[in-house]
Motif scaffolding. Structure first.
Motif, PDB file in Angstrom:
ATOM      1  N   VAL A   8      12.291 -28.991 -18.773  1.00 18.44           N
ATOM      2  CA  VAL A   8      12.248 -29.323 -17.349  1.00 18.44           C
ATOM      3  C   VAL A   8      13.386 -28.624 -16.618  1.00 18.44           C
ATOM      4  CG1 VAL A   8      12.545 -31.207 -15.680  1.00 18.44           C
ATOM      5  CG2 VAL A   8      11.020 -31.500 -17.631  1.00 18.44           C
ATOM      6  N   VAL A   9      14.581 -28.639 -17.215  1.00 16.60           N
ATOM      7  CA  VAL A   9      15.730 -27.966 -16.603  1.00 16.60           C
ATOM      8  C   VAL A   9      15.464 -26.469 -16.501  1.00 16.60           C
ATOM      9  CG1 VAL A   9      18.160 -27.360 -16.938  1.00 16.60           C
ATOM     10  CG2 VAL A   9      17.402 -29.702 -17.318  1.00 16.60           C
ATOM     11  N   ILE A 116      15.209 -14.957 -17.526  1.00 16.87           N
ATOM     12  CA  ILE A 116      16.127 -15.116 -18.659  1.00 16.87           C
ATOM     13  C   ILE A 116      17.572 -15.103 -18.169  1.00 16.87           C
ATOM     14  CG2 ILE A 116      17.055 -13.931 -20.708  1.00 16.87           C
ATOM     15  CD1 ILE A 116      14.499 -15.330 -21.370  1.00 16.87           C
ATOM     16  N   ASN A 117      17.910 -14.137 -17.324  1.00 15.28           N
ATOM     17  CA  ASN A 117      19.280 -14.045 -16.801  1.00 15.28           C
ATOM     18  C   ASN A 117      19.663 -15.308 -16.040  1.00 15.28           C
ATOM     19  OD1 ASN A 117      19.654 -11.485 -17.884  1.00 15.28           O
ATOM     20  ND2 ASN A 117      18.984 -10.458 -16.037  1.00 15.28           N
ATOM     21  N   ASN A 118      18.759 -15.821 -15.221  1.00 13.67           N
ATOM     22  CA  ASN A 118      19.052 -17.034 -14.464  1.00 13.67           C
ATOM     23  C   ASN A 118      19.199 -18.252 -15.363  1.00 13.67           C
ATOM     24  OD1 ASN A 118      19.084 -15.617 -12.067  1.00 13.67           O
ATOM     25  ND2 ASN A 118      16.978 -16.100 -11.555  1.00 13.67           N
ATOM     26  N   HIS A 121      22.589 -17.966 -17.003  1.00 10.83           N
ATOM     27  CA  HIS A 121      23.630 -18.276 -16.018  1.00 10.83           C
ATOM     28  C   HIS A 121      23.707 -19.784 -15.787  1.00 10.83           C
ATOM     29  CE1 HIS A 121      26.278 -17.873 -12.602  1.00 10.83           C
ATOM     30  NE2 HIS A 121      25.429 -18.620 -11.897  1.00 10.83           N
ATOM     31  N   PHE A 122      22.562 -20.433 -15.676  1.00 13.06           N
ATOM     32  CA  PHE A 122      22.532 -21.875 -15.481  1.00 13.06           C
ATOM     33  C   PHE A 122      23.183 -22.589 -16.664  1.00 13.06           C
ATOM     34  CE2 PHE A 122      20.372 -25.983 -16.021  1.00 13.06           C
ATOM     35  CZ  PHE A 122      20.727 -26.594 -14.834  1.00 13.06           C
ATOM     36  N   SER A 127      27.826 -25.533 -18.757  1.00 14.52           N
ATOM     37  CA  SER A 127      28.836 -25.634 -19.804  1.00 14.52           C
ATOM     38  C   SER A 127      30.245 -25.654 -19.211  1.00 14.52           C
ATOM     39  CB  SER A 127      28.694 -24.472 -20.782  1.00 14.52           C
ATOM     40  OG  SER A 127      29.684 -24.528 -21.765  1.00 14.52           O
ATOM     41  N   LYS A 128      30.462 -24.867 -18.177  1.00 17.25           N
ATOM     42  CA  LYS A 128      31.787 -24.793 -17.538  1.00 17.25           C
ATOM     43  C   LYS A 128      32.180 -26.099 -16.859  1.00 17.25           C
ATOM     44  CE  LYS A 128      31.752 -19.834 -16.995  1.00 17.25           C
ATOM     45  NZ  LYS A 128      31.574 -18.689 -16.118  1.00 17.25           N
TER      46      LYS A 128
END
Length: 148
Positions: A8-9, A116-118, A121-122, A127-128
Motif C-alpha cells: 500500500v505504501v 523505482i527511484n521514487n 527515495h521514499f 528511514s532518516k
C-alpha cells in the motif's frame, strides 16, 4: 509491517511519482493495482516473447479506466522489466544492460525506472526519520500474478 501494508505504501508512492508525467503520455505505473486487477485474457506469451510493447495513455488516465488490452500491455511490460529488478540493502536495483533487449518503448521503461527511484527515495526518507520500511523483493510469486 506486513507485506500488504508495504505494498500500500509503495502504491501510494508510485501513484504520486507518476502524477507529473501523466500529462506527457507516460503510463500510470501502479504496481499493486496492476497486480490486483485480473485480466480477461492470457498474456503469458506476450510477456515472455519479444513482441514490442508500447502503451501511451491519455492524460490523467487512471488504472481503473484502462481497457483490458492496455492493462495487459502494462502487465506484460512490468513482467519483463521487473525480471531485472532486485532488492539490495532495502533499495531496488535495476540491472538492464541494454533496454532495447526488453522490447518495451522507452517511455514505459522510463516510467518504471522513475517509479523505482521514487520508491527508493521514499524508503530512504522514511528511514532518516526513524520509520524503517522493509521493501518486499520482486519475487516469482509477484511476477506470476502479473500474468493473470
Amino acid at each position: 509491517m506486513n507485506r500488504q501494508i508495504i505494498w500500500v505504501v509503495i502504491t501510494c508512492v508510485l501513484v504520486a511519482s507518476c502524477g507529473g508525467e501523466k500529462e506527457n503520455g507516460i503510463p500510470v505505473v501502479n504496481l499493486e493495482a496492476l497486480n490486483a486487477i485480473p485480466l480477461d485474457h492470457r498474456i503469458d506469451q506476450l510477456a515472455k516473447d519479444t513482441t514490442f510493447i508500447d502503451v501511451t495513455l491519455p492524460p490523467h488516465a487512471r488504472i481503473d479506466q484502462l481497457t483490458q488490452k492496455e492493462l495487459g500491455l502494462l502487465k506484460a511490460a512490468a513482467y519483463r522489466f521487473y525480471h531485472h529488478v532486485t532488492l539490495e540493502n532495502n533499495q531496488y536495483r535495476i540491472d538492464i544492460k541494454d533496454p532495447k533487449t526488453l522490447h518495451i518503448s522507452e517511455q514505459v521503461i522510463k516510467a518504471y525506472e522513475q517509479a523505482i527511484n521514487n520508491t527508493n527515495h521514499f524508503a530512504d526518507s522514511m528511514s532518516k526519520v526513524g520509520q524503517n520500511i522493509e521493501l518486499p523483493a520482486v519475487d516469482e510469486e509477484y511476477l506470476s500474478k502479473l500474468l493473470q
